[in-house]
Design an enzyme around this catalytic site. Structure first.
Site, PDB file in Angstrom:
ATOM      1  N   GLY A  92       0.794  -1.222   0.000  1.00 37.11           N
ATOM      2  CA  GLY A  92       0.000   0.000   0.000  1.00 37.11           C
ATOM      3  C   GLY A  92       0.822   1.266   0.000  1.00 37.11           C
ATOM      4  N   GLY A 126      -0.055   6.435   1.135  1.00 35.52           N
ATOM      5  CA  GLY A 126       1.109   5.739   0.600  1.00 35.52           C
ATOM      6  C   GLY A 126       2.439   6.382   0.934  1.00 35.52           C
ATOM      7  CG  ASP A 252       0.514  -8.484   6.738  1.00 41.65           C
ATOM      8  OD1 ASP A 252      -0.059  -8.974   7.716  1.00 41.65           O
ATOM      9  OD2 ASP A 252       0.850  -7.284   6.677  1.00 41.65           O
ATOM     10  CG  ASN A 253       4.315  -7.279   8.676  1.00 40.09           C
ATOM     11  OD1 ASN A 253       4.346  -6.779   7.561  1.00 40.09           O
ATOM     12  ND2 ASN A 253       3.670  -6.738   9.688  1.00 40.09           N
ATOM     13  CG  ASP A 262       6.405  -3.751   9.129  1.00 37.60           C
ATOM     14  OD1 ASP A 262       6.824  -2.712   9.665  1.00 37.60           O
ATOM     15  OD2 ASP A 262       5.234  -3.896   8.761  1.00 37.60           O
TER      16      ASP A 262
END
Length: 499
Positions: A92, A126, A252-253, A262
């Site tokens: 994103g 973003g 997702d990390n 991250d």
């Protein structure tokens, strides 16, 4: 026109079906200025550091210039966030410029983070404030010097624009490098859509890029899963051994290549406490320090579930047989983690081997550290100094940390255990110094660097901290402040995401 000194891209992920990503140019920014480049990493990647620091290189890191060969994309994935399922996430606020082949032959992604909106921004802008960019630069490079597999910092630039969160903040873009950005959540995205073809294609790609030996196995996907589980066990063991707390261990990390990604609401623990949490959004302590091995295991279970449709390649395969293979693979994680962790702990304690009989000794130390609110890093470092009491240590941390009387019985047990060990005191101490750093990116120092940069465009504290952390195992009394825990008025108890 692109300079002849610009990097040479060799892109492979864009050759996958376009449902894996969206073509996406980064947003241009007003007046990019260089914060720092990672000269050593640039050279390893075959990038001319002088080009990277040039106006064209700065423009590339800001998103204002696309070198020849770059094919910018935003990748799609899903994920469990704090245990809750989100069927579509994706990059994103990041754009993958392309891939580079390092001098050692390893393929790396070059990604711009904070480069503007993408189809996966979910209403966000973003962009990234400067603070999270500096935090990620400091933390990931510190982790690299501490021998933890990690994404890396290639460079950082300011944008000359403001980013609006709860206040107006200077904007920045971070150049991140990873062996790949494919996540557990990438597999979950296609599994949720029952897209077996995409799962197989992505698995074939992963095997070719990260697990080439699995291609020779009778069941390549299962072998890949076993390799991923093994890498994650080793990664989390290394986190635990240095007191690192990730903060957002969502699926997702979690990169399938086994690198840490991250560095948002993460931090290093000071006073030892397994319940330590820094993340402002981890309200229930799901990702507390002591929970990290269990959460990694849970995340791997989500990966195994995502792979079920392609996990058993036998002619008579059934869902039940695939589940059995997945369960067998997952059941190996606790032992893999324990072996990896104990291999590090034996070094931290100065032992040539770690047996079941040594575990109570180690657990008793942790209990004492928690009771006495001992600094995790300095406690082990001081222990290393005591490993060879006949040695002359010119630069000791004893003024920063010393064991109080409550540790005396334990220290006597430890010394007795060392007598039984085969190493010489000098060998033992060298091993312990290598395993027990003295400098870590303490949260108050990271925050100090961020505040100076945000308020006054002063990057001196940031640069000094990055430089000190290049040699985390060598104590210099002139840099004593970088080894000290936070004073009560300096403590930073919460860290935040940059979104």
């Amino acid at each position: 026109m692109t300079s002849p000194n610009s990097p040479t891209f060799d892109n492979s992920y864009v050759k996958q079906a376009e449902r894996f990503y969206s073509p996406q140019e980064p947003a241009t920014v007003a007046t990019p200025k260089l914060v720092r480049i990672n000269t050593v990493l640039a050279e390893e990647l075959g990038i001319d550091p002088q080009w990277l620091a040039s106006p064209e290189g700065i423009a590339t890191m800001a998103g204002n210039h696309m070198p020849d060969g770059a094919e910018p994309i935003a990748t799609v994935y899903a994920g469990h966030q704090f245990g809750g399922w989100n069927p579509q996430l994706g990059d994103g606020r990041a754009v993958l410029l392309g891939e580079l082949i390092a001098k050692n032959g390893t393929r790396y992604d070059w990604q711009l983070k904070g480069s503007g909106r993408t189809p996966y921004s979910r209403g966000g802008d973003g962009k990234s404030p400067l603070g999270p960019v500096l935090r990620e630069y400091i933390l990931c490079e510190a982790m690299a010097t501490l021998n933890v597999p990690t994404t890396r910092a290639l460079g950082a630039v300011t944008t000359g624009e403001l980013v609006f969160r709860d206040q107006a903040l200077p904007g920045a873009v971070f150049s991140r490098v990873a062996q790949s950005h494919i996540r557990v959540g990438t597999m979950q995205y296609f599994a949720a859509r029952q897209d077996t073809e995409a799962l197989q294609s992505l698995s074939n790609y992963l095997i070719d890029r990260h697990f080439p030996d699995a291609a020779k196995a009778s069941n390549p996907v299962l072998t890949m899963l076993n390799d991923i589980i093994s890498r994650q066990a080793t990664l989390i063991a290394k986190w635990q051994s240095i007191g690192f707390i990730h903060g957002v261990m969502n699926t997702d990390n979690m990169l399938l290549c086994g690198e840490t990604i991250d560095y948002g609401p993460c931090a290093f623990m000071e006073n030892y406490d397994p319940a330590t949490v820094f993340s402002s959004i981890d309200h229930n302590g799901r990702y507390a320090y002591g929970n990290q091995p269990g959460i990694a295991h849970w995340n791997l279970a989500q990966l195994a579930q995502a792979l079920l449709a392609i996990l058993d390649n036998a002619p008579d395969a059934t869902e039940e047989s695939a589940i059995a293979l997945a369960q067998q693979a997952l059941d190996a994680f606790p032992e893999l983690f324990l072996k990896a962790y104990q291999a590090i702990i034996k070094d931290k304690l100065g032992l040539s081997s770690f047996s079941e009989q040594d575990d109570p000794l180690f657990q008793d130390l942790l209990t004492l550290m928690e009771q006495e609110k001992a600094d995790f890093t300095l406690c082990f470092r001081r222990l290393a100094e005591l490993a060879d009491e006949g040695a002359c240590i010119n630069n000791s941390v004893h003024e920063l940390f010393e064991f109080n009387g409550n540790f005396t019985p334990w220290l006597q047990q430890w010394r007795q255990r060392l007598i039984e060990d085969t190493q010489t005191p000098a060998q033992r101490q060298a091993q312990m110094f290598k395993a027990n750093p003295v400098f870590i990116p303490r949260n108050h120092l990271v925050q100090e660097a961020i505040v100076a940069a945000e308020r006054n465009s002063d990057f001196s504290a940031f640069n000094q901290l990055v430089d000190v952390l290049k040699t985390p195992h060598t104590f210099d009394p002139n840099k004593q402040r970088y080894a000290l825990p936070a004073k009560p008025n300096e403590r930073v108890l919460q860290t935040f995401c940059g979104t």
